[in-house]
Design an enzyme around this catalytic site. Sequence first.
Site, PDB file in Angstrom:
ATOM      1  CD  GLU A 178      -4.713  -0.382  -0.766  1.00  0.00           C
ATOM      2  OE1 GLU A 178      -5.419   0.320  -0.006  1.00  0.00           O
ATOM      3  OE2 GLU A 178      -4.463  -1.580  -0.534  1.00  0.00           O
ATOM      4  CD  GLU A 214      -7.496   3.599   1.061  1.00  0.00           C
ATOM      5  OE1 GLU A 214      -7.340   4.190   2.147  1.00  0.00           O
ATOM      6  OE2 GLU A 214      -6.870   2.567   0.745  1.00  0.00           O
ATOM      7  CG  HIS A 217     -10.614   0.729   2.056  1.00  0.00           C
ATOM      8  ND1 HIS A 217     -11.212   1.642   2.902  1.00  0.00           N
ATOM      9  CD2 HIS A 217      -9.287   0.753   2.364  1.00  0.00           C
ATOM     10  CE1 HIS A 217     -10.299   2.211   3.665  1.00  0.00           C
ATOM     11  NE2 HIS A 217      -9.117   1.681   3.360  1.00  0.00           N
ATOM     12  CG  ASP A 239      -1.980   1.048   1.209  1.00  0.00           C
ATOM     13  OD1 ASP A 239      -1.995   1.870   0.266  1.00  0.00           O
ATOM     14  OD2 ASP A 239      -2.815   1.075   2.135  1.00  0.00           O
ATOM     15  CG  HIS A 264      -1.706   4.959   3.435  1.00  0.00           C
ATOM     16  ND1 HIS A 264      -1.930   6.080   4.216  1.00  0.00           N
ATOM     17  CD2 HIS A 264      -2.544   4.016   3.916  1.00  0.00           C
ATOM     18  CE1 HIS A 264      -2.855   5.817   5.126  1.00  0.00           C
ATOM     19  NE2 HIS A 264      -3.248   4.567   4.953  1.00  0.00           N
TER      20      HIS A 264
END
Length: 384
Positions: free
Chosen positions: A211, A237, A287, A185, A187
């Site tokens: 991700e 997400e 998510h 991720d 993020h």
Amino acid sequence: MSEIVDYELYEVPPRWLFLRVETSDGLVGWGEPVVEGRAHTVRAAVEELLDDYLLGMDPNAIEDHWQEMYRGGFYRGGPVLMSAIAGIDQALWDIKGKRFDAPVYELLGGKARERIRVYQWIGGDRPEGVADAAREKVDAGFTALKMNATPELRRIDNPQAVADAKERLRAVREAVGPEIDVGVDFHGRVSKPMAKRLAAELEEYEPFFIEEPVLPEHNDALPEIAAKTSTPIATGERMYSRWDFKEVFEQGAVDLIQPDLSHAGGITEVKKIASMAEAYDVAMAPHCPLGPIALASCIQVDACSPNALIQEQSLDIHYNETSDVLDYLDDPSVFDYEAGYVDLPDGPGLGIEIDEDHVREMADEAVDWHNPVWRHDDGSVAEW
């Protein structure tokens, strides 16, 4: 005719907001409308929607209610409104399933699988100890893991920052071997130039996916990043409707979408997003670093979506220091994980029974979770 007659909202630890909706014929539905760190704001939006639109209405007209809540206010979209709609939508589907004594997925066309694979987080916000954590989770039966790629990064950082990220993934890959999937991720804390470098360097250790390589406002950069790697690209997400996802489907750069059932309009909207993704040969992994109602909602959509790949879940995640997913359930066994999978629930509605006494007890606790604000060495704000 049944009517929506009452609702209650409970802010509970570690960082969740639960919604209880009751009908005139005694049915109760639960939803989880929350933006992590903005629970008070979403609470106000839920109250406004229920007071202005839904009290006194027939709970069965879910699609019409969704359209009214979304279109009725003129200004639409975004995390607060869509999260409020999401939690209400979950509760209405829970009620409808209980009315017909069927899981929600049966009302959405029936199941397309018997179980859904789940993955487990390792390593925390600033990833550390990932190899040992990976071994521990694999020993516990998980076959897929996810870790953060980096701590905060400068917009253009030094070679050591890239080497550190590569070393962490190498350590995990060597600890668990090639049969375990390891998602990485970014993020949204990585800029475009660093995302390109990291995507290329991490490919050697074959991540399951990378991700949110850039923030959604920079989704226009995804094709350029995807061109640097064969690793599947995941995002979604922080995208809140099918209209937000339309651009990435048309780009063709994303392989895995991650809509959040508590942020992206609930069951009604995410089922539509999943169907759109299927038409573009894109997989879905909802998510869900949230609570039991959000997770139950995800599994209902996973159950009837052929392109659902894997499900995030937050058991033992680093945010859950004071309460965890199973604490709020009468029967925690509904989320028993076996060999990295969870069976589809067969109970009515969302398939879970909330421990209302425990919810009310925990709602008396002080809850004031906000994500940390990170800063670079020069004092400027960093992406968390």
